[in-house]
Design an enzyme around this catalytic site. Structure first.
Site, mmCIF file in Angstrom:
data_model
loop_
_atom_site.group_PDB
_atom_site.id
_atom_site.type_symbol
_atom_site.label_atom_id
_atom_site.label_comp_id
_atom_site.label_asym_id
_atom_site.label_seq_id
_atom_site.Cartn_x
_atom_site.Cartn_y
_atom_site.Cartn_z
ATOM 1 C CB CYS A 89 41.145 88.311 -4.123
ATOM 2 S SG CYS A 89 39.778 87.180 -4.141
HETATM 3 N N1 LIG Z 1 39.113 87.698 -1.138
HETATM 4 C C1 LIG Z 1 39.691 86.546 -1.494
HETATM 5 O O1 LIG Z 1 39.013 85.588 -1.837
HETATM 6 N N2 LIG Z 1 41.016 86.463 -1.378
HETATM 7 C C2 LIG Z 1 41.780 85.340 -1.822
HETATM 8 C C3 LIG Z 1 42.681 84.859 -0.757
HETATM 9 C C4 LIG Z 1 43.518 83.684 -1.202
HETATM 10 C C5 LIG Z 1 44.564 83.261 -0.205
HETATM 11 N N3 LIG Z 1 45.431 82.280 -0.763
HETATM 12 C C6 LIG Z 1 43.934 82.730 1.055
HETATM 13 O O2 LIG Z 1 43.749 81.510 1.145
HETATM 14 O O3 LIG Z 1 43.637 83.489 1.966
#
Ligand SMILES: NC(=O)NCCC[C@H](N)C(=O)O
Length: 411
Positions: free
Chosen positions: A398
């Site tokens: 991510c």
């Molecule tokens: N690709 C992913 O799983 N990204 C993580 C995103 C975390 C962020 N706090 C969200 O809720 O969008």
């Protein structure tokens, strides 16, 4: 300016040797998180910011030691904002759509124009609190709490995977579903449009309200893309992406993979990532139920919206993926974890690995059991600390947008 890598931009897989990546070092935007706003801003707690920065610096150093060129989103943005045209564009788009009232909007439009590129980058990422503005005071400012944000901070910029994704030599600036993240793509769009490093880069565009987030997009093999459909990417979003990649000859198959609409499984990459050309690490508790619908091109019309798509019935994900990849089996690493350990490690992004090359993956060190099983299966696990970084609910994949990977030969 950031030094230019010789590798051409683009990626056709999840595992080709990683040459260039875009990261975001956590900054002042994380200092905006409070117990009152962390849920809305999609964090599960209040991170210790200096420790998060240390963890992130160690992540970046690990990548560099392995020959990866690391670009930082804020450096690219500051360089982009050196142009007056880009500055004006950034300010106009940041202020559009905010409920500021005309008095404050006029004031901010003027005040932001007087900032240096560095200061403007800080404001665009960390936001502006009501008690930080020196003018524009009036009805709106007097009715808001002094600590309310006029411009929200973007703490989830840390997760650069979600706001853009490269498919071969094109970049898709995505369409983020959650209100707290929508503004992120204004910044990535600006960088890819205006930064000299990306001059001439062709984009995948035209989402309207059809959301696609990069964390849902897995380049399983050259020409084969899996797209999670759940809390973030919508069914119409995956159809739009399929039309775009077919129209531009970037892929021959898109697998739409429904995932539970829950925070723990917000993106496909929270349950499954690739660690080799034919191996995935997958959350065992969904392995038996994950399914896919295969989308291919039946007939080419004149434009994207004229394409006729062929849509199959749903099949087990690994079966559909292997067929599309034209391999016998897409192997799931047998982590053999008991369901409770599996649930704990999935929550802490145990399945969210970043491949540096086939059989080499970066993972959070805390997920002992998953990492041990990966090593048993012959995968080199490059362990990094993530106790603070993980409070935003994202792992190494991510936190990284691959801008250049060595192409894979079609298997
Ligand atoms: N690709 C992913 O799983 N990204 C993580 C995103 C975390 C962020 N706090 C969200 O809720 O969008």
């Amino acid at each position: 300016m950031v030094s230019h890598s010789t590798a051409p931009h683009g990626a056709d897989s999840e595992v080709g040797r990683l040459a260039t990546v875009m990261l975001h070092r956590p900054g002042n935007e994380l200092k905006r998180l409070t117990p009152r706003n962390n849920d809305r801003l999609l964090f599960d707690g209040i991170p210790w910011v200096s420790r998060a920065q240390e963890e992130h610096d160690a992540f970046a150093a690990t990548l560099r030691e392995r020959g990866v060129e690391v670009l930082y989103l804020t450096e690219l943005l500051t360089e982009t904002l050196g142009s007056e045209l880009a500055r004006n564009h950034a300010i106009t788009s940041a202020l559009s759509g905010l409920h500021l009232g005309d008095t404050m909007r006029r004031y901010l439009a003027q005040a932001l124009r007087s900032l240096s590129p560095e200061e403007l980058t800080d404001v665009l990422t960390a936001g502006i609190r009501n008690d930080e503005v020196k003018g524009g005071h009036g009805l709106v400012t007097s009715l808001l709490h002094p600590h309310d944000f006029l411009v929200d901070p973007l703490p989830n910029l840390l997760f650069t995977r979600d706001s853009s994704v490269w498919v071969r030599d094109r970049v898709a600036v995505t369409s983020l579903a959650m209100p707290a993240r929508k503004r992120e793509t204004q910044l990535t769009e600006l960088i890819y449009t205006e930064h000299p490093r990306f001059a001439g880069t062709r984009k995948i565009h035209g989402w309207h309200n059809e959301h696609v987030e990069g964390g849902d997009v897995l380049l399983l093999a050259p020409g084969v893309i899996a797209v999670g459909v759940g809390e973030r990417t919508t069914p119409a979003g995956v159809e739009r992406l399929a039309r775009q990649v077919f129209h531009a000859d970037l892929a021959h198959t898109v697998l739409a993979v429904p995932i539970a609409q829950e925070r723990a499984t917000m993106h496909l990459d929270t349950v499954c990532t690739m660690v080799d050309v034919d191996k995935v690490v997958m959350y065992p508790n969904v392995a038996d139920t994950l399914r896919a619908v295969t989308v291919t091109l039946e007939d080419r019309g004149s434009g994207e919206s004229d394409l006729t798509l062929s849509v199959s019935g749903s099949e087990p994900f690994l079966v559909a993926a292997a067929k599309a990849m034209q391999i016998d089996t897409l192997h799931q690493i047998d982590t053999g974890l008991d369901p409770v350990t599996a649930e704990r490690e999935q929550w802490d992004d145990g399945n969210n690995t970043l491949a540096l090359a086939p059989r080499v993956a970066v993972a959070y060190e805390r997920n002992d059991e998953t990492n041990d099983r990966l090593e048993d299966a012959g995968i080199e696990v490059v362990r990094i600390a993530g106790s603070e970084l993980g409070s935003g609910r994202g792992g190494p994949r991510c936190m990284s947008c691959p801008i250049s990977r060595e192409p894979l030969r079609v298997v």
